[in-house]
Design an enzyme around this catalytic site. Structure first.
Site, PDB file in Angstrom:
ATOM      1  N   PRO A 251       0.795  -1.226   0.000  1.00 38.99           N
ATOM      2  CA  PRO A 251       0.000   0.000   0.000  1.00 38.99           C
ATOM      3  C   PRO A 251       0.831   1.281   0.000  1.00 38.99           C
ATOM      4  O   PRO A 251       1.887   1.347   0.615  1.00 38.99           O
ATOM      5  CB  PRO A 251      -0.806  -0.098   1.301  1.00 38.99           C
ATOM      6  CG  PRO A 251      -0.055  -1.068   2.149  1.00 38.99           C
ATOM      7  CD  PRO A 251       0.561  -2.046   1.190  1.00 38.99           C
ATOM      8  N   ASN A 252       0.319   2.238  -0.736  1.00 37.53           N
ATOM      9  CA  ASN A 252       0.864   3.601  -0.826  1.00 37.53           C
ATOM     10  C   ASN A 252       2.141   3.705  -1.649  1.00 37.53           C
ATOM     11  O   ASN A 252       2.627   4.805  -1.881  1.00 37.53           O
ATOM     12  CB  ASN A 252       1.088   4.212   0.569  1.00 37.53           C
ATOM     13  CG  ASN A 252      -0.195   4.335   1.342  1.00 37.53           C
ATOM     14  OD1 ASN A 252      -1.157   4.902   0.822  1.00 37.53           O
ATOM     15  ND2 ASN A 252      -0.254   3.801   2.550  1.00 37.53           N
TER      16      ASN A 252
ATOM     17  N   ARG B  65       5.188  11.131  -2.432  1.00 36.01           N
ATOM     18  CA  ARG B  65       4.947  10.744  -1.037  1.00 36.01           C
ATOM     19  C   ARG B  65       6.221  10.894  -0.201  1.00 36.01           C
ATOM     20  O   ARG B  65       7.226  10.221  -0.464  1.00 36.01           O
ATOM     21  CB  ARG B  65       4.506   9.279  -1.004  1.00 36.01           C
ATOM     22  CG  ARG B  65       4.275   8.736   0.373  1.00 36.01           C
ATOM     23  CD  ARG B  65       4.094   7.228   0.343  1.00 36.01           C
ATOM     24  NE  ARG B  65       3.932   6.720   1.689  1.00 36.01           N
ATOM     25  CZ  ARG B  65       4.164   5.461   2.048  1.00 36.01           C
ATOM     26  NH1 ARG B  65       4.558   4.584   1.140  1.00 36.01           N
ATOM     27  NH2 ARG B  65       4.015   5.095   3.291  1.00 36.01           N
TER      28      ARG B  65
ATOM     29  N   TYR C 298      11.313   8.522   1.139  1.00 35.88           N
ATOM     30  CA  TYR C 298      11.204   7.552   0.047  1.00 35.88           C
ATOM     31  C   TYR C 298      11.872   8.002  -1.248  1.00 35.88           C
ATOM     32  O   TYR C 298      11.891   7.244  -2.225  1.00 35.88           O
ATOM     33  CB  TYR C 298       9.725   7.221  -0.207  1.00 35.88           C
ATOM     34  CG  TYR C 298       9.041   6.688   1.043  1.00 35.88           C
ATOM     35  CD1 TYR C 298       9.524   5.551   1.682  1.00 35.88           C
ATOM     36  CD2 TYR C 298       7.942   7.327   1.597  1.00 35.88           C
ATOM     37  CE1 TYR C 298       8.925   5.067   2.836  1.00 35.88           C
ATOM     38  CE2 TYR C 298       7.326   6.852   2.750  1.00 35.88           C
ATOM     39  CZ  TYR C 298       7.832   5.724   3.363  1.00 35.88           C
ATOM     40  OH  TYR C 298       7.245   5.246   4.511  1.00 35.88           O
TER      41      TYR C 298
ATOM     42  N   ASN D  66       8.249  -5.560  -1.040  1.00 36.74           N
ATOM     43  CA  ASN D  66       8.119  -4.377  -0.196  1.00 36.74           C
ATOM     44  C   ASN D  66       6.640  -4.300   0.163  1.00 36.74           C
ATOM     45  O   ASN D  66       5.822  -3.807  -0.626  1.00 36.74           O
ATOM     46  CB  ASN D  66       8.569  -3.107  -0.912  1.00 36.74           C
ATOM     47  CG  ASN D  66       8.496  -1.898   0.014  1.00 36.74           C
ATOM     48  OD1 ASN D  66       7.953  -1.987   1.116  1.00 36.74           O
ATOM     49  ND2 ASN D  66       9.022  -0.762  -0.425  1.00 36.74           N
TER      50      ASN D  66
ATOM     51  N   ALA E 276       3.311  -0.747   4.705  1.00 31.79           N
ATOM     52  CA  ALA E 276       2.863  -0.808   6.103  1.00 31.79           C
ATOM     53  C   ALA E 276       2.403  -2.208   6.516  1.00 31.79           C
ATOM     54  O   ALA E 276       2.438  -2.546   7.709  1.00 31.79           O
ATOM     55  CB  ALA E 276       1.747   0.202   6.332  1.00 31.79           C
TER      56      ALA E 276
ATOM     57  N   GLU F 229      13.144  -9.270   1.429  1.00 29.34           N
ATOM     58  CA  GLU F 229      12.345  -8.124   1.903  1.00 29.34           C
ATOM     59  C   GLU F 229      13.101  -6.833   1.575  1.00 29.34           C
ATOM     60  O   GLU F 229      14.303  -6.728   1.838  1.00 29.34           O
ATOM     61  CB  GLU F 229      12.159  -8.257   3.421  1.00 29.34           C
ATOM     62  CG  GLU F 229      11.374  -7.118   4.045  1.00 29.34           C
ATOM     63  CD  GLU F 229      11.221  -7.283   5.568  1.00 29.34           C
ATOM     64  OE1 GLU F 229      11.591  -8.356   6.109  1.00 29.34           O
ATOM     65  OE2 GLU F 229      10.753  -6.321   6.198  1.00 29.34           O
TER      66      GLU F 229
ATOM     67  N   HIS G 119      12.882  -2.448   1.681  1.00 27.36           N
ATOM     68  CA  HIS G 119      12.252  -1.171   2.044  1.00 27.36           C
ATOM     69  C   HIS G 119      13.108  -0.039   1.514  1.00 27.36           C
ATOM     70  O   HIS G 119      14.339  -0.107   1.586  1.00 27.36           O
ATOM     71  CB  HIS G 119      12.124  -1.014   3.563  1.00 27.36           C
ATOM     72  CG  HIS G 119      11.300  -2.098   4.171  1.00 27.36           C
ATOM     73  ND1 HIS G 119       9.924  -2.113   4.098  1.00 27.36           N
ATOM     74  CD2 HIS G 119      11.659  -3.235   4.808  1.00 27.36           C
ATOM     75  CE1 HIS G 119       9.479  -3.213   4.681  1.00 27.36           C
ATOM     76  NE2 HIS G 119      10.508  -3.910   5.111  1.00 27.36           N
TER      77      HIS G 119
ATOM     78  N   ARG H 273      13.452   4.848  12.044  1.00 24.75           N
ATOM     79  CA  ARG H 273      12.160   5.532  12.087  1.00 24.75           C
ATOM     80  C   ARG H 273      11.361   5.108  13.321  1.00 24.75           C
ATOM     81  O   ARG H 273      11.918   4.587  14.269  1.00 24.75           O
ATOM     82  CB  ARG H 273      11.425   5.276  10.766  1.00 24.75           C
ATOM     83  CG  ARG H 273      12.256   5.755   9.569  1.00 24.75           C
ATOM     84  CD  ARG H 273      11.542   5.565   8.255  1.00 24.75           C
ATOM     85  NE  ARG H 273      10.295   6.319   8.225  1.00 24.75           N
ATOM     86  CZ  ARG H 273       9.322   6.108   7.338  1.00 24.75           C
ATOM     87  NH1 ARG H 273       9.463   5.161   6.429  1.00 24.75           N
ATOM     88  NH2 ARG H 273       8.228   6.845   7.376  1.00 24.75           N
TER      89      ARG H 273
HETATM   90  C1  DQA Z   1       8.316   1.121   3.507  1.00 21.84           C
HETATM   91  C2  DQA Z   1       8.432   1.324   5.013  1.00 21.84           C
HETATM   92  C3  DQA Z   1       7.103   1.096   5.700  1.00 21.84           C
HETATM   93  O1  DQA Z   1       7.238   1.312   7.098  1.00 21.84           O
HETATM   94  C4  DQA Z   1       6.061   2.057   5.168  1.00 21.84           C
HETATM   95  O2  DQA Z   1       4.811   1.824   5.750  1.00 21.84           O
HETATM   96  C5  DQA Z   1       5.972   2.040   3.682  1.00 21.84           C
HETATM   97  C6  DQA Z   1       7.204   1.964   2.908  1.00 21.84           C
HETATM   98  C7  DQA Z   1       9.613   1.480   2.778  1.00 21.84           C
HETATM   99  O3  DQA Z   1       9.745   1.107   1.607  1.00 21.84           O
HETATM  100  O4  DQA Z   1      10.475   2.165   3.338  1.00 21.84           O
HETATM  101  O5  DQA Z   1       4.908   2.170   3.105  1.00 21.84           O
HETATM  102  O6  DQA Z   1       8.046  -0.246   3.257  1.00 21.84           O
END
Ligand code: DQA
Length: 144
Positions: free
Chosen positions: A11-12, A19, A24, A75, A78, A99, A101, A108
């Protein structure tokens, strides 16, 4: 099995580019996808690149990866910190996972320090922005 890698984004991550660029970066998800496809072609991987804001859809895609993809680069956004459903799907799929990110989740908020995915992953790459996806692909090429 094909030389296919599934790259899943949660998501997002469709909002990348605008964003929270301080966390990011400036790259859009489609720019990251283009770079993955280019590197994948060099390394001999077929790339299946997807994004969803929906937990159930991510679970279904993980389930469908068995015997189809060599590995999943994930990735989960959240959902990393909340989703037992994605954890269970990964476990059941038996597909190896890296994994990724973009941000360094350990610098964070405390709630980002917990991952339901890390314990199942071959490795975790975080804090290197979109390059993290390319590092994951290169790691898979070494293991090939
Ligand atoms: C994320 C880190 C997560 O905590 C966050 O909710 C994201 C992006 C990252 O790529 O740094 O949506 O996965």
């Amino acid at each position: 099995m094909s030389n296919s890698v599934l790259i899943l984004n949660g998501p997002n991550l469709n909002m990348l580019g605008t964003r929270e660029p301080e966390h990011y970066g400036q790259d859009t998800l489609s720019q990251i996808e283009d770079r993955c496809r280019k590197l994948g072609a060099e390394l001999g991987w077929e790339i299946d690149f997807r994004q969803s804001n929906n937990e159930g859809e991510l679970v279904t895609w993980v389930q469908e990866a068995t015997h189809v993809h060599q590995a999943i680069i994930l990735n989960a956004g959240a959902y990393t910190h909340t989703s037992i459903a994605i954890h269970d799907a990964l476990k059941a799929s038996g597909v190896s996972v890296i994994e990724v990110h973009l941000s360094n989740i350990f610098q964070r908020e405390e709630f980002r320090h917990t991952s339901y995915i890390s314990g199942l992953a071959d490795g975790v790459i975080c804090g290197f922005g979109g390059v993290g996806y390319e590092l994951a692909l290169r790691t898979l090429a070494v293991k090939k």
